[in-house]
Scaffold this motif. Structure first.
Motif, short mmCIF file in Angstrom:
data_model
loop_
_atom_site.label_atom_id
_atom_site.label_comp_id
_atom_site.label_asym_id
_atom_site.label_seq_id
_atom_site.Cartn_x
_atom_site.Cartn_y
_atom_site.Cartn_z
N LEU A 106 76.32 44.80 4.98
CA LEU A 106 76.93 45.68 3.94
C LEU A 106 78.49 46.17 4.78
N SER A 107 79.29 46.26 3.36
CA SER A 107 80.48 46.89 3.99
C SER A 107 80.49 48.22 3.85
N ASN A 108 81.50 48.99 4.21
CA ASN A 108 81.69 50.33 4.50
C ASN A 108 81.52 50.90 2.88
N LYS A 109 82.24 50.37 2.05
CA LYS A 109 82.27 50.62 0.53
C LYS A 109 80.83 50.36 -0.09
N GLU A 110 80.07 49.53 0.26
CA GLU A 110 78.74 49.35 -0.30
C GLU A 110 77.96 50.23 0.15
N LYS A 112 78.83 53.30 1.35
CA LYS A 112 79.21 54.62 0.75
C LYS A 112 78.68 54.60 -0.87
N ASP A 113 78.69 53.41 -1.46
CA ASP A 113 78.53 53.49 -2.89
C ASP A 113 76.77 53.65 -3.19
N THR A 114 76.04 53.06 -2.13
CA THR A 114 74.79 53.29 -2.05
C THR A 114 74.35 54.77 -1.84
N LEU A 115 75.14 55.43 -0.88
CA LEU A 115 74.87 56.87 -0.64
C LEU A 115 75.00 57.88 -1.99
N LYS A 116 76.32 57.28 -2.46
CA LYS A 116 76.70 58.11 -3.77
C LYS A 116 75.70 57.93 -4.85
N MET A 117 75.07 56.81 -5.12
CA MET A 117 74.03 56.51 -6.12
C MET A 117 72.93 57.13 -5.95
N LEU A 118 72.38 57.29 -4.42
CA LEU A 118 71.19 57.98 -4.18
C LEU A 118 71.39 59.63 -4.32
N ILE A 119 72.32 60.05 -3.94
CA ILE A 119 72.84 61.41 -4.14
C ILE A 119 72.72 61.74 -5.69
N GLU A 120 73.14 61.07 -6.50
CA GLU A 120 73.14 60.98 -7.90
C GLU A 120 71.76 60.98 -8.38
#
Length: 124
Positions: A106-110, A112-120
């Motif tokens: 996974l890239s750093n962006k992927e 971060k996006d995964t973490l952001k989605m899990l937080i939401e």
């Protein structure tokens, strides 16, 4: 309490980590006694010495105090210390997530996006 017999983590460490989690999460509160050493050993079908070692580890960390003839009493927890301990757990979990993400490619962006989605999702 769940113990994994064939784990690379020693049984006493599994016990102390689970009890520590319960104390830090407030599931076992200040002024409460931990289960008796003999009782826990019998429930888990392990040695009393193993249970004692787990309790002594919690005492050395300042989470509990041995009370002669009564068992181990959960100490009052300093809110700043609790926050620091939770922060350390978050850092450890995120470090493991970063390692797993690298292995998965996974890239750093992927990540971060995964973490952001899990937080939401957790806020819903």
């Amino acid at each position: 309490m769940k113990i994994i017999q064939n784990s690379s983590v020693p049984i006493y460490k599994q016990i102390s980590e689970q009890l520590k989690s319960d104390i830090l999460a407030g599931n076992i509160k200040e002024g409460e006694y931990l289960p008796s050493i003999r009782g826990l050993a019998q429930d888990l079908r392990i040695s009393v010495i193993t249970t004692m070692k787990a309790y002594e580890e919690l005492a050395s960390e300042g989470l509990v105090t041995p009370v002669q003839g009564k068992g181990f009493l959960v100490n009052a927890q300093d809110s700043e210390l609790l926050r620091e301990q939770h922060m350390r757990r978050v850092e450890e979990a995120l470090t493991e997530a970063i390692k797993a993400a690298k292995i998965a490619g996974l890239s750093n962006k992927e990540l971060k996006d995964t973490l952001k989605m899990l937080i939401e999702l957790s806020n819903e």
